[in-house]
Motif scaffolding. Structure first.
Motif, PDB file in Angstrom:
ATOM      1  N   SER A 129       0.806  -1.215   0.000  1.00  0.00           N
ATOM      2  CA  SER A 129       0.000   0.000   0.000  1.00  0.00           C
ATOM      3  C   SER A 129       0.842   1.270   0.000  1.00  0.00           C
ATOM      4  O   SER A 129       0.298   2.366  -0.124  1.00  0.00           O
ATOM      5  N   TYR A 130       2.166   1.136   0.120  1.00  0.00           N
ATOM      6  CA  TYR A 130       3.034   2.321   0.150  1.00  0.00           C
ATOM      7  C   TYR A 130       2.941   3.089  -1.178  1.00  0.00           C
ATOM      8  O   TYR A 130       2.716   4.301  -1.195  1.00  0.00           O
ATOM      9  N   LEU A 131       3.107   2.381  -2.294  1.00  0.00           N
ATOM     10  CA  LEU A 131       3.019   3.037  -3.590  1.00  0.00           C
ATOM     11  C   LEU A 131       1.602   3.509  -3.881  1.00  0.00           C
ATOM     12  O   LEU A 131       1.406   4.557  -4.510  1.00  0.00           O
ATOM     13  N   TRP A 132       0.610   2.751  -3.424  1.00  0.00           N
ATOM     14  CA  TRP A 132      -0.781   3.201  -3.597  1.00  0.00           C
ATOM     15  C   TRP A 132      -0.991   4.539  -2.919  1.00  0.00           C
ATOM     16  O   TRP A 132      -1.585   5.453  -3.488  1.00  0.00           O
ATOM     17  N   PHE A 133      -0.510   4.648  -1.678  1.00  0.00           N
ATOM     18  CA  PHE A 133      -0.733   5.877  -0.934  1.00  0.00           C
ATOM     19  C   PHE A 133       0.020   7.051  -1.552  1.00  0.00           C
ATOM     20  O   PHE A 133      -0.501   8.171  -1.591  1.00  0.00           O
ATOM     21  N   LEU A 134       1.230   6.825  -2.053  1.00  0.00           N
ATOM     22  CA  LEU A 134       1.974   7.921  -2.674  1.00  0.00           C
ATOM     23  C   LEU A 134       1.231   8.452  -3.898  1.00  0.00           C
ATOM     24  O   LEU A 134       1.171   9.668  -4.118  1.00  0.00           O
ATOM     25  N   GLN A 135       0.670   7.553  -4.711  1.00  0.00           N
ATOM     26  CA  GLN A 135      -0.092   7.997  -5.870  1.00  0.00           C
ATOM     27  C   GLN A 135      -1.332   8.757  -5.440  1.00  0.00           C
ATOM     28  O   GLN A 135      -1.675   9.790  -6.030  1.00  0.00           O
ATOM     29  N   TRP A 136      -2.001   8.256  -4.403  1.00  0.00           N
ATOM     30  CA  TRP A 136      -3.193   8.943  -3.898  1.00  0.00           C
ATOM     31  C   TRP A 136      -2.821  10.299  -3.313  1.00  0.00           C
ATOM     32  O   TRP A 136      -3.495  11.300  -3.545  1.00  0.00           O
ATOM     33  N   MET A 137      -1.737  10.348  -2.589  1.00  0.00           N
ATOM     34  CA  MET A 137      -1.307  11.582  -1.938  1.00  0.00           C
ATOM     35  C   MET A 137      -0.915  12.640  -2.965  1.00  0.00           C
ATOM     36  O   MET A 137      -1.142  13.842  -2.754  1.00  0.00           O
ATOM     37  N   SER A 138      -0.343  12.214  -4.089  1.00  0.00           N
ATOM     38  CA  SER A 138       0.033  13.178  -5.122  1.00  0.00           C
ATOM     39  C   SER A 138      -1.183  13.878  -5.706  1.00  0.00           C
ATOM     40  O   SER A 138      -1.081  15.008  -6.188  1.00  0.00           O
ATOM     41  N   GLN A 139      -2.341  13.227  -5.657  1.00  0.00           N
ATOM     42  CA  GLN A 139      -3.573  13.844  -6.145  1.00  0.00           C
ATOM     43  C   GLN A 139      -4.192  14.776  -5.125  1.00  0.00           C
ATOM     44  O   GLN A 139      -4.983  15.654  -5.473  1.00  0.00           O
ATOM     45  N   GLN A 140      -3.835  14.615  -3.853  1.00  0.00           N
ATOM     46  CA  GLN A 140      -4.478  15.371  -2.794  1.00  0.00           C
ATOM     47  C   GLN A 140      -3.723  16.648  -2.424  1.00  0.00           C
ATOM     48  O   GLN A 140      -4.329  17.690  -2.231  1.00  0.00           O
ATOM     49  N   SER A 141      -2.392  16.553  -2.316  1.00  0.00           N
ATOM     50  CA  SER A 141      -1.662  17.670  -1.714  1.00  0.00           C
ATOM     51  C   SER A 141      -0.456  18.131  -2.509  1.00  0.00           C
ATOM     52  O   SER A 141       0.329  18.935  -2.026  1.00  0.00           O
ATOM     53  N   LEU A 169      -9.302   5.935   3.621  1.00  0.00           N
ATOM     54  CA  LEU A 169      -8.222   6.499   2.802  1.00  0.00           C
ATOM     55  C   LEU A 169      -7.493   5.403   2.028  1.00  0.00           C
ATOM     56  O   LEU A 169      -7.240   5.525   0.829  1.00  0.00           O
ATOM     57  N   LEU A 170      -7.151   4.320   2.715  1.00  0.00           N
ATOM     58  CA  LEU A 170      -6.428   3.230   2.055  1.00  0.00           C
ATOM     59  C   LEU A 170      -7.287   2.554   0.993  1.00  0.00           C
ATOM     60  O   LEU A 170      -6.782   2.139  -0.056  1.00  0.00           O
ATOM     61  N   LYS A 171      -8.575   2.418   1.250  1.00  0.00           N
ATOM     62  CA  LYS A 171      -9.458   1.820   0.249  1.00  0.00           C
ATOM     63  C   LYS A 171      -9.543   2.685  -0.992  1.00  0.00           C
ATOM     64  O   LYS A 171      -9.520   2.178  -2.123  1.00  0.00           O
ATOM     65  N   GLU A 172      -9.611   4.001  -0.804  1.00  0.00           N
ATOM     66  CA  GLU A 172      -9.664   4.894  -1.961  1.00  0.00           C
ATOM     67  C   GLU A 172      -8.351   4.858  -2.735  1.00  0.00           C
ATOM     68  O   GLU A 172      -8.348   4.901  -3.976  1.00  0.00           O
ATOM     69  N   ALA A 173      -7.218   4.767  -2.017  1.00  0.00           N
ATOM     70  CA  ALA A 173      -5.919   4.670  -2.686  1.00  0.00           C
ATOM     71  C   ALA A 173      -5.821   3.388  -3.507  1.00  0.00           C
ATOM     72  O   ALA A 173      -5.291   3.391  -4.624  1.00  0.00           O
ATOM     73  N   GLN A 174      -6.346   2.282  -2.958  1.00  0.00           N
ATOM     74  CA  GLN A 174      -6.325   1.016  -3.697  1.00  0.00           C
ATOM     75  C   GLN A 174      -7.203   1.103  -4.938  1.00  0.00           C
ATOM     76  O   GLN A 174      -6.808   0.655  -6.022  1.00  0.00           O
ATOM     77  N   GLN A 175      -8.388   1.666  -4.803  1.00  0.00           N
ATOM     78  CA  GLN A 175      -9.282   1.782  -5.948  1.00  0.00           C
ATOM     79  C   GLN A 175      -8.690   2.677  -7.027  1.00  0.00           C
ATOM     80  O   GLN A 175      -8.845   2.408  -8.222  1.00  0.00           O
TER      81      GLN A 175
END
Length: 445
Positions: free
Chosen positions: A91-103, A183-189
């Motif tokens: 989930s580390y790479l998932w979260f980084l991709q999600w975080m790049s869209q948020q902040s 948050l993690l579920k949205e990052a995975q999706q």
């Protein structure tokens, strides 16, 4: 009137004596030399008084600081909750991709991610993406404030990848701890949505598989023109294998399938495997058997941990092992042995539910033990372009030009040309079928 005699009035000496007999007068004894005089001199010293004052102030500040730290720690435990994501977790790479869209637009610490892609026509496209880098980041999501701390330890290394060890720590109020799961579920999706309709190419990175570049758009099976019957036979066999798990298990047969595509360079072997993966909605895991540092144990581990819904691809297997007597001890650059390869493909410890494709330009150089049934269950020859392939590729690039296609085929009659050369020729004369026919001699140079 009485007479006062000379003894009626007491003399000073008598008075003193009389008082001494009745009560001794209180007298202050002088201090003993060397005792109180030293103490008085010390206490009266202004530097000494100032030192004791500083000590008192320092002790008070220390107690106050410890109290504040204790109170802050207690307050954090009661009011805040943290979540740690190590770089080894998926989930580390998932979260980084999600975080790049948020902040990414609001943060002051950025890192760059470069995407490099070379197209079939030879052109190159490069895109740069900015993602939050190491440091502290604050943003609001669904009405909840989050602190994200991305830390990189320069002294610690991930032994499996050789990259610096990183962790991401998320902090929020304890009452909002449920936001972590959402948050993690949205990052995975989001990660799955980016791969939808695309093929992920995996390569080995130490003992694990990692995506190589960005997911690629799935290649349609119709885009690869093979000779009559070859494509249909392979596709039907693979699809029959995928749906026959119970049949294999009931009969005690190892549930794995091996395919070998052989023929001259440029005959479409790798292109067909990529289009097959797109047709099946599978990913591709590419392994170079000549990779430096590849051992028997590592190969067995990689083949036993192939990502789900993936095709295992061993390209140019003849370059790693030609004859057994040349490869008993080790490969040209790797430490892989021939027996280690055979055991990984069809040994006791080999994995189940696996599809392996091998390619080679020189099948005559392969050892019979490698291509026997059980390791290679189906072999197909992909040669130079036949007349049907030439016509099909011409119409693929220039629709509604059957007459020109026939003339183009006749111009290459009894000539050897690869499908890769044909594709390059048609790309060069894009949207110019007449010029492609007139310059057919370029294919024969």
């Amino acid at each position: 009137m009485s007479e006062v005699t000379g003894n009626a009035w007491p003399s000073p000496s008598n008075t003193t004596l009389g008082n001494a007999e009745s009560k001794e007068p209180q007298q202050i004894q002088p201090p003993i030399k060397g005792e109180n005089s030293l103490w008085d001199s010390i206490t009266s010293n202004p530097y000494f008084s100032a030192g004791f004052g500083l000590i008192g102030v320092g002790a008070g500040l220390t107690v106050l600081r410890q109290g504040l730290n204790l109170g802050t720690s207690l307050l954090r435990r009661r009011l805040l909750v943290t979540l740690e994501i190590p770089s080894k977790d998926k989930s580390y790479l998932w979260f980084l991709q999600w975080m790049s869209q948020q902040s990414a637009r609001r943060t002051q610490h950025l890192a760059v991610e470069t995407s490099y892609k070379q197209h079939d026509n030879g052109s190159v496209s490069t895109t740069f993406g900015l993602v939050p880098g190491p440091g502290n980041h604050f943003f609001k999501w669904r009405g909840v404030w989050l602190q994200v701390q991305r830390q990189r330890d320069g002294k610690m290394m991930d032994l499996t990848t050789g990259s610096p060890w990183e962790t991401i720590t998320l902090t929020t109020l304890s009452r909002d701890r449920d936001v972590f799961t959402a948050l993690l579920k949205e990052a995975q999706q989001m990660a799955i949505a980016k791969q939808e309709g695309k093929t992920v190419i995996y390569t080995s990175y130490g003992p694990e598989w990692r995506p190589f570049g960005m997911p690629r758009k799935r290649r349609m099976l119709d885009s690869v023109i093979l000779d009559h019957g070859i494509k249909e036979r392979i596709v039907d066999d693979v699809q029959a294998f995928i749906g026959s798990g119970k049949w294999y298990n009931d009969r005690g047969i190892p549930y794995r399938r091996g395919y070998l595509l052989y023929g001259p360079p440029g005959s479409g072997k790798s292109s067909f495997i990529q289009s097959l993966a797109g047709e099946l909605e599978y990913n591709i895991c590419i392994l170079n058997l000549s990779e430096r540092g590849l051992t028997d144990d590592r190969l067995n581990h990689l083949l036993s941990n192939v990502p789900e819904r993936s095709i295992m691809l061993l390209e140019d297997i003849d370059a790693a092992f030609a004859k057994r007597n040349q490869s008993d001890h080790q490969g040209y650059q790797s430490m892989l042995t021939f027996s280690g390869l055979l055991n990984a493909l069809d040994g006791v410890a080999s994995a189940e539910e696996r599809i392996v494709f091998m390619t080679t330009n020189h099948i005559e150089q392969l050892d019979p033990a490698l291509v026997r049934p059980g390791r290679i269950d189906m072999k197909e020859f992909l040669g130079n372009a036949t007349e049907s392939q030439i016509r099909g590729m011409f119409l693929r690039f220039y629709e509604n030009e059957p007459d020109l296609a026939d003339r183009f085929v006749r111009s290459l009659k009894n000539k050897s040309v690869s499908t890769a050369s044909l594709q390059g020729h048609f790309v060069y004369f894009k949207d110019k079928p007449q010029q492609a026919l007139e310059n057919v001699s370029l294919l024969l140079q």
